[in-house]
Design an enzyme around this catalytic site. Structure first.
Site, PDB file in Angstrom:
ATOM      1  CG  HIS A 293      -1.916  -0.910   1.205  1.00  0.00           C
ATOM      2  ND1 HIS A 293      -3.042  -0.775   0.595  1.00  0.00           N
ATOM      3  CD2 HIS A 293      -1.899  -2.383   1.651  1.00  0.00           C
ATOM      4  CE1 HIS A 293      -4.005  -1.971   0.667  1.00  0.00           C
ATOM      5  NE2 HIS A 293      -3.111  -3.027   1.587  1.00  0.00           N
ATOM      6  CG  ASP A 356      -3.109  -3.825   4.939  1.00  0.00           C
ATOM      7  OD1 ASP A 356      -2.268  -3.064   5.164  1.00  0.00           O
ATOM      8  OD2 ASP A 356      -4.014  -3.513   4.200  1.00  0.00           O
ATOM      9  CD  GLU A 357      -5.484  -6.181   1.221  1.00  0.00           C
ATOM     10  OE1 GLU A 357      -6.426  -6.469   1.022  1.00  0.00           O
ATOM     11  OE2 GLU A 357      -5.260  -4.846   1.244  1.00  0.00           O
ATOM     12  CB  VAL A 358       2.808  -7.706   1.587  1.00  0.00           C
ATOM     13  CG1 VAL A 358       4.064  -6.878   0.947  1.00  0.00           C
ATOM     14  CG2 VAL A 358       2.538  -6.727   2.607  1.00  0.00           C
ATOM     15  CD  GLU A 389      -2.838  -9.169   6.371  1.00  0.00           C
ATOM     16  OE1 GLU A 389      -2.959  -8.550   7.414  1.00  0.00           O
ATOM     17  OE2 GLU A 389      -3.405  -8.934   5.060  1.00  0.00           O
TER      18      GLU A 389
END
Ligand code: TNX
Length: 550
Positions: A293, A356-358, A389
């Site tokens: 992000h 998050d969300e890597v 995460e």
């Protein structure tokens, strides 16, 4: 006998039908024009959201605020003086009366007094308050400044919705009634928060203040600001000035153009938000999402990319594609500078580092990165928070894990000593209410108002250590919310539901009782101009001011 209406034969008939079409009703001719069922009599006690831990009403009694009313501060602390001034404002707005203001040394009146103060000796729980309303007057005591503020907020909700409107002119005093009651109250959780994503769409200082007001009205005490994401960087960093000058020009559906206005807070503006929130006992929790992000930073400073080439600005809504270069020293210099500058502006104890969300990093490189960032944050005196995460990394004893993915590993979460719960299928304010909601997302679930209310934070992580759950937080991700009207539509009423989940003992909460109190908020929210969603499941009270009809 039934009456049928044919085509109108006269002008009077046309007028009559027009009148009916406008919604007028005839109580003695219900077949011609049935009236809506009368609203059951409301007691102001039903206006309390969140529900206090202990509430003992005395149904037939009330305190009447009249022209003799005095407000008595029993100590000289700034907190008590501030709370007394707040109550004076409520009294003025409810009645048009300017209360006499008295201090601890003035002779205390035996009736018609609103007496308040801090009771630091008390052994009641943190942020507890005790409020007694009788026919003679009102007494409010609290253990902490925040507790006193919560007591004033309860008093506010016991007063008529007119107190929410600051432009009412009284041509003569109008006495107001406060129902007699004893409230002994304290919050269930220390953390009762919401998150506002100011990156996907930017919201200026006044909008954020409005958001803080909605939190404070419901005794919430944390505002997490998601300050950087792929679409935009929203806080001035003096040592990396291009972050906002270049990285703050765009947002979802708006690619940055040279010369466009900067959509970001200067450090002074951020400090103003922090101060405004603090005056309402709301702690600002800043988030810089790392290592994913990060496209706003990566498109601004080429050196933060592993290949040294700046990425293109991004105005879409996909996630997971960006990652700051975890192998370069400059990355850690950058993070150190950013954390240092933001920490210096933030009195609260926390710094949220995302996590998050890597999708672009292996598990090992990710964990190593989180562990290193954690140390930087600790070195600047803050406690790290990360999305769930991060539970896969080796965390410092104080680090807080924020649970958001409904399918996150329950074993890893249970092993975390400090948890914030924000399950996306219950607590995400950006989820649509139902399939007809025109803004919002639905990847986690549709979240109608009953679903948003009927869950227990302590039960979301089976096997969590006792006391590990610090509280609840409801995030509003702003991919689809362009204006503050949009934000309010998704946030209210679910924010009030989260507030009650965080405040009220689980055993005292039932949907069937809550929906009535929720419906009572309509006149107050309407007076505040809040664009709330009139969920059909809720018996909304008619409002004394304009608003969309229920
Ligand atoms: C997931 S929640 C995200 C955000 C999105 C959100 C939309 C989280 C930690 N990551 O990047 O905005 O879903 O609901």
């Amino acid at each position: 006998m039934t009456t049928t209406i044919g085509a109108p034969r006269s002008a009077a008939g046309v007028l009559f039908l027009g009148w009916l079409a406008l919604g007028a009703c005839m109580p003695d001719r219900p077949v011609v024009a049935p009236c809506p069922a009368p609203e059951p009599p409301a007691t102001a006690l039903e206006g309390l959201v969140p529900l206090p831990a202990l509430l003992e009403p005395r149904p037939s009694e009330a305190f009447v605020i009249g022209t003799n009313v005095a407000i008595v501060a029993t100590d000289t602390s700034d907190t008590t003086r501030f709370a007394a001034a707040e109550i004076a404002k409520l009294v003025r707005r409810a009645t048009g009366i300017d209360a006499r203001m008295l201090g601890p040394r003035d002779p205390a009146p035996s009736t018609d007094a609103i007496v308040l103060g801090l009771d630091r000796e008390s052994r009641a729980r943190d942020d507890a308050y005790d409020l007694v309303v009788s026919t003679k007057g009102i007494a409010l005591r609290a253990t902490t400044p925040a507790g006193l503020f919560y007591g004033v907020t309860t008093l506010r909700q016991l007063m008529p919705p007119a107190v929410e409107h600051d432009a009412i002119v009284f041509t003569k005093p109008v006495p107001a009634k406060v129902p007699a009651v004893h409230v002994a109250d304290a919050p269930r959780y220390a953390w009762r928060g919401a998150m506002l994503d100011v990156s996907r769409h930017f919201f200026g200082v006044d909008d954020v203040k409005r958001f803080v007001d909605m939190l404070a009205l419901h005794k919430m005490n944390r505002l997490h600001l998601h300050l950087a994401d792929d679409q935009g960087w929203r806080i001035e960093i003096k040592s990396w000035p291009e972050l906002t000058k270049k990285g703050g020009l765009g947002q979802v559906a708006l690619l940055p153009k040279e010369g466009a206005p900067v959509l970001a807070y200067t450090q002074e503006q951020y400090a103003e938000i922090v101060r405004y929130a603090a005056a309402r006992f709301v702690t600002i929790v800043p988030e810089i999402d790392l290592p994913g992000h990060t496209n706003a930073a990566l498109s601004t400073y080429a050196e933060l990319n592993c290949d040294g080439v700046a990425t293109k600005p991004f105005a879409g809504t996909e996630t997971g594609f960006s990652a700051i270069c975890v192998d370069k020293d400059v990355t850690y210099k950058f993070i150190d500078d950013v954390v240092r500058e933001i920490a210096a502006l933030t009195p609260g104890a926390y710094f949220h580092a995302g996590g998050d969300e890597v999708k672009k990093l292996g598990a090992e490189a990710y964990a190593k990165f989180i562990e290193r960032v954690q140390k930087i944050i600790a070195a600047h005196g803050k406690r790290m928070i990360g999305w769930d995460e991060i539970a896969a990394a080796k965390l410092l004893p104080e680090t807080i894990v924020q649970h958001w993915r409904p399918d996150a590993s329950k074993e890893l979460l249970a092993a975390s000593p400090h948890l914030l719960v924000s399950p996306a299928d219950r607590a995400y304010l950006d989820m649509k209410y139902d399939p007809t909601t025109i803004i919002g997302l639905d990847w986690a679930a549709l979240v109608p108002v009953q679903r948003a209310y009927e869950w227990d934070p302590d039960a979301t992580v089976p096997g969590a250590r006792p006391g590990a759950v610090l509280g609840v937080e409801a995030p509003l991700w702003s991919e689809t919310t362009v204006t503050m009207r949009d934000v309010e539509y998704l946030v209210m009423p679910r924010l009030a539901e989260i507030a009650e989940i965080g405040w009220t003992p689980q055993a005292k909460r039932t949907w069937s009782e809550f929906r009535v109190r929720l419906g009572m908020q309509a006149p107050r929210w309407t007076a505040l101009g809040i664009n709330f969603y009139r969920a059909p499941e809720v018996p909304w009270r008619r409002s004394p001011m304009n608003g969309s009809p229920p």
